[in-house]
Enzyme design. Structure first.
Site, PDB file in Angstrom:
ATOM      1  CG  ASP A   1      -1.961   1.276   1.122  1.00 12.52           C
ATOM      2  OD1 ASP A   1      -2.420   1.454   0.029  1.00 12.52           O
ATOM      3  OD2 ASP A   1      -2.432   1.580   2.076  1.00 12.52           O
TER       4      ASP A   1
ATOM      5  CG  LEU B   1       9.695 -17.246  -3.245  1.00  7.81           C
ATOM      6  CD1 LEU B   1       9.684 -17.085  -1.610  1.00  7.81           C
ATOM      7  CD2 LEU B   1      10.010 -15.652  -3.796  1.00  7.81           C
TER       8      LEU B   1
ATOM      9  CD  GLU C   1     -12.928  -4.916  -2.597  1.00  6.20           C
ATOM     10  OE1 GLU C   1     -13.768  -5.627  -2.540  1.00  6.20           O
ATOM     11  OE2 GLU C   1     -11.788  -5.215  -2.613  1.00  6.20           O
TER      12      GLU C   1
ATOM     13  CG  HIS D   1       0.642   2.137  -9.397  1.00  6.41           C
ATOM     14  ND1 HIS D   1       0.173   1.563  -7.950  1.00  6.41           N
ATOM     15  CD2 HIS D   1      -0.428   3.033  -9.565  1.00  6.41           C
ATOM     16  CE1 HIS D   1      -1.179   2.060  -7.946  1.00  6.41           C
ATOM     17  NE2 HIS D   1      -1.484   2.867  -8.722  1.00  6.41           N
TER      18      HIS D   1
ATOM     19  NE  ARG E   1      -8.314   0.371   4.566  1.00  8.28           N
ATOM     20  CZ  ARG E   1      -7.526   1.770   4.710  1.00  8.28           C
ATOM     21  NH1 ARG E   1      -7.383   2.346   5.801  1.00  8.28           N
ATOM     22  NH2 ARG E   1      -7.348   2.285   3.492  1.00  8.28           N
TER      23      ARG E   1
ATOM     24  NE  ARG F   1      -1.819   6.425   0.972  1.00 14.51           N
ATOM     25  CZ  ARG F   1      -1.805   5.842   2.165  1.00 14.51           C
ATOM     26  NH1 ARG F   1      -1.711   6.183   3.481  1.00 14.51           N
ATOM     27  NH2 ARG F   1      -2.071   4.230   1.976  1.00 14.51           N
TER      28      ARG F   1
END
Length: 264
Positions: free
Chosen positions: A43, A154, A90, A60, A217, A47
């Site tokens: 996240d 991995l 979402e 990004h 969250r 920003r």
């Protein structure tokens, strides 16, 4: 939160693999020990870009560079399974420009990094609903999964168009279909039966979930699988998340006691 000064990459790996003094007397089943499976909510790209006067897609793109560093470092830090939350159900609510740019970035990442991931021995899998993705992107994902299917260094899982509630609802539908068709006795419907119909069937549950950017969250990420996971909420935006910070989170996990409902 992790506020200590960053460790070097070598120190991070050593810290993760060193038993903390306070944990030495605890039974092995109770200690957190090593996080074999780490899931990350990546996240803060937008920003990060906004704080620098850049378009969100620049964040990004920088975030994709962080993905490369973390994926490369994970095996040396003792991580065997790494699951990354790249795009949620979402996220379609974002601007058409941003969504289109993200989908193009995913395709570029698969094309550019796929060969390197295969060379490094990473097995790549994708979870989430692929029906809404562009056919070319879905095909590239399937090719990368096939090309890396035999790798073992991995287990890298990337969640694209993923939503935890949708995943559970889909598993419940499959259970209902099996019961209706007579393939499953209703008395045999239990947690294991539902888990076997999730996207992550056969995967170990995450030991540790890391979320960057200071938000606290889970955003519909692996709600079933993380019922007993430990969480680390890190202030850094994802483009700034370093291997050193990753090592700190893993070292903190190793000092925790995981009781799974038992008394410690």
């Amino acid at each position: 939160m992790f506020n200590s000064s960053p460790l070097s990459a070598a120190q991070a790996a050593e810290e993760v693999n060193t038993q903390s003094p306070g944990a030495a007397a605890a039974p092995a089943a109770d200690r957190g020990d090593r996080a074999r499976h780490v899931a990350i909510i990546m996240d803060g790209n937008g920003r990060w870009a906004k704080a620098r006067g850049l378009p969100r897609l620049a964040g990004h793109r920088r975030g994709a560079e962080t993905v490369r560093r973390i994926v490369e470092a994970a095996p040396d830090l003792g991580v065997e399974w790494l699951t990354l939350y790249a795009f949620s159900t979402e996220n379609w609510k974002r601007s058409a420009e941003e969504v289109t740019g993200l989908m193009e970035l995913f395709a570029i990442y698969i094309r550019r990094e796929g060969r390197e991931l295969k060379r490094r021995g990473a097995r790549v899998r994708f979870i989430g609903e692929r029906g809404r993705l562009a056919p070319d992107l879905a095909a590239a994902m399937a090719r990368l999964e096939a090309d890396t299917a035999c790798n073992e260094s991995l287990n890298l899982t990337i969640a694209i168009n993923y939503g935890g509630r949708d995943e559970i609802a889909g598993a419940a539908r499959r259970l209902a279909q099996d019961v209706a068709a007579g393939r499953l006795d209703p008395a045999d419907v239990d947690a294991d039966a539902l888990a076997a119909r999730l996207d992550t069937c056969g995967f170990p549950d995450p030991d540790l979930v890391i979320r960057t950017s200071g938000e606290m969250r889970t955003s519909n990420f692996l709600p079933w699988q993380t019922a007993y996971s430990e969480f680390a909420f890190v202030d850094d935006f994802w483009p700034d998340f370093s291997v050193e910070r990753f090592g700190e989170a893993l070292a903190s996990f190793g000092a925790r006691q995981r009781r799974f409902g038992a008394v410690g």
